[in-house]
Design an enzyme around this catalytic site. Structure first.
Site, PDB file in Angstrom:
ATOM      1  N   SER A 188      -3.220  -0.523   3.516  1.00 16.61           N
ATOM      2  CA  SER A 188      -3.006  -0.199   2.194  1.00 16.61           C
ATOM      3  C   SER A 188      -2.724  -1.384   1.406  1.00 16.61           C
ATOM      4  O   SER A 188      -3.475  -2.285   1.466  1.00 16.61           O
ATOM      5  CB  SER A 188      -1.393   0.454   2.417  1.00 16.61           C
ATOM      6  OG  SER A 188      -1.037   0.918   1.147  1.00 16.61           O
ATOM      7  N   SER A 189      -1.841  -1.338   0.393  1.00 16.05           N
ATOM      8  CA  SER A 189      -1.783  -2.412  -0.597  1.00 16.05           C
ATOM      9  C   SER A 189      -0.418  -2.330  -1.312  1.00 16.05           C
ATOM     10  O   SER A 189       0.140  -1.040  -1.473  1.00 16.05           O
ATOM     11  CB  SER A 189      -3.010  -2.375  -1.568  1.00 16.05           C
ATOM     12  OG  SER A 189      -2.495  -3.011  -2.796  1.00 16.05           O
ATOM     13  N   TYR A 232      -6.523   3.440  -8.160  1.00 10.94           N
ATOM     14  CA  TYR A 232      -6.470   2.965  -6.981  1.00 10.94           C
ATOM     15  C   TYR A 232      -5.181   2.834  -6.223  1.00 10.94           C
ATOM     16  O   TYR A 232      -5.089   2.898  -4.966  1.00 10.94           O
ATOM     17  CB  TYR A 232      -6.863   1.301  -7.249  1.00 10.94           C
ATOM     18  CG  TYR A 232      -6.862   0.502  -5.917  1.00 10.94           C
ATOM     19  CD1 TYR A 232      -7.786   0.472  -4.925  1.00 10.94           C
ATOM     20  CD2 TYR A 232      -5.772  -0.647  -5.750  1.00 10.94           C
ATOM     21  CE1 TYR A 232      -7.607  -0.397  -3.772  1.00 10.94           C
ATOM     22  CE2 TYR A 232      -5.591  -1.503  -5.004  1.00 10.94           C
ATOM     23  CZ  TYR A 232      -6.661  -1.230  -3.753  1.00 10.94           C
ATOM     24  OH  TYR A 232      -6.448  -1.960  -2.822  1.00 10.94           O
ATOM     25  N   LYS A 243      -3.941   4.208  -2.378  1.00 12.63           N
ATOM     26  CA  LYS A 243      -3.328   3.458  -1.214  1.00 12.63           C
ATOM     27  C   LYS A 243      -1.970   4.423  -1.041  1.00 12.63           C
ATOM     28  O   LYS A 243      -1.447   3.985   0.174  1.00 12.63           O
ATOM     29  CB  LYS A 243      -3.061   2.055  -1.870  1.00 12.63           C
ATOM     30  CG  LYS A 243      -4.340   1.444  -1.906  1.00 12.63           C
ATOM     31  CD  LYS A 243      -5.097   1.314  -0.461  1.00 12.63           C
ATOM     32  CE  LYS A 243      -6.213   0.342  -0.459  1.00 12.63           C
ATOM     33  NZ  LYS A 243      -6.681   0.370   0.831  1.00 12.63           N
TER      34      LYS A 243
END
Length: 301
Positions: free
Chosen positions: A171-172, A185, A189
């Site tokens: 993920s981020s 974006y 995630k």
């Protein structure tokens, strides 16, 4: 922005791999293998005895994937097989699993077990609300969300039945920090994190499922970012506990560049080290989590 010479983590750090082959005999898939974090993940898992399928998407990555496979086999004595498959396409995930099976199934019994799956491949593009378009939305969601989901679906018949499987999703911090321009974006995630929790329940007798959420990582993409990116990220890095550059440990070039950026990014090996921990036997009682892999940029809650 000028890119400092920091391609490898200082040898005084931990997390770049281990001589202990705790994953001996295991078979894993790493998507997005021959670039950035993927390379570090492959080295770490292979150093622990895991044989690997190295997934890549574009023709331009073929030579890098072949070279990585050769290096892993040469340095760690494992089997490594490059497989080109576009996980953003409808058929790419199923094709990747079929190639993994044909490469690693037992020659007599035809049995194939997939022990480790690292959903590392991803795409990113920033658009503010008035710039969002259907093509970019589909591109990011197909690769970052549908791809991992269809890959798990294709892998399902081959996962272990004793909870020994390990699935880690990349993920981020973008999933939870609300960065400008990341409606799409960041959403992909966040969706991946939601699927992580669902899979942890659905696959509870097969595998543990966790996600990690890297922040800035010192890849070419990071150092080539525009000045407005570093202006945006600077306050976050200044408040990140482990982002302070260290004289005498980090390179002089990295220390100087990080002062301007507000702090240093992660070394790719540091992200790989957290992922490898989640692939170890000792992680058996941990599932459904988003684990901090960002130096404290975003604490896990």
């Amino acid at each position: 922005m000028w890119r400092p010479q920091i391609s490898r983590m200082p040898s005084t750090n931990v997390g770049a791999g281990s001589a202990e082959r705790m994953l001996e005999g295991k078979v894993g898939i790493v998507t997005g293998a021959p670039r950035g974090i993927g390379i570090a993940i492959c080295h770490n898992l292979a150093s622990k005895g895991c044989s690997l399928v190295l997934n890549y998407t574009s023709d331009s990555s073929a030579a890098a994937a072949e070279e990585l496979a050769s290096q892993l086999q040469r340095e760690y004595g494992v089997k490594a097989v490059p497989v080109q498959a576009d996980l953003g396409s409808e058929n790419g995930p199923e094709y990747l699993i079929s190639m993994a099976k044909s490469s690693f199934q037992h020659p007599k019994t035809q049995k194939f077990q997939l022990d480790i799956l690292i959903n590392n491949a991803g795409v990113a593009h920033n658009n503010k609300i008035d710039e969002v378009n259907a093509e970019d939305f589909a591109w990011q969601y197909n690769t970052n969300v549908r791809g991992p989901l269809f890959l798990i679906k294709a892998a399902l018949p081959y996962l272990p039945h004793d909870r020994s499987g390990r699935i880690v999703n990349l993920s981020s911090v973008s999933a939870s920090c609300g960065f400008i321009g990341q409606s799409v974006y960041g959403g992909t995630k966040a969706a991946l994190e939601a699927m992580t929790r669902t899979w942890a329940r659905e696959l509870s007798e097969r595998a543990i499922v966790n996600a990690v959420n890297p922040g800035p990582v010192g890849t070419d993409m990071y150092w080539n970012s525009k000045p407005d990116f570093f202006d945006m990220i600077k306050p976050f890095l200044q408040n990140t506990p482990l982002a302070a550059p260290r004289d005498g440990v980090d390179s002089k070039e990295l220390v100087e560049a990080s002062k301007k950026a507000g702090g240093r990014p992660a070394y790719e090996e540091e992200i790989a080290g957290v992922i490898a921990m989640l692939c170890s036997p000792d992680a058996a009682w941990s599932t459904g989590n988003v684990v901090c892999a960002n130096g404290g940029f975003r604490f896990s809650v």
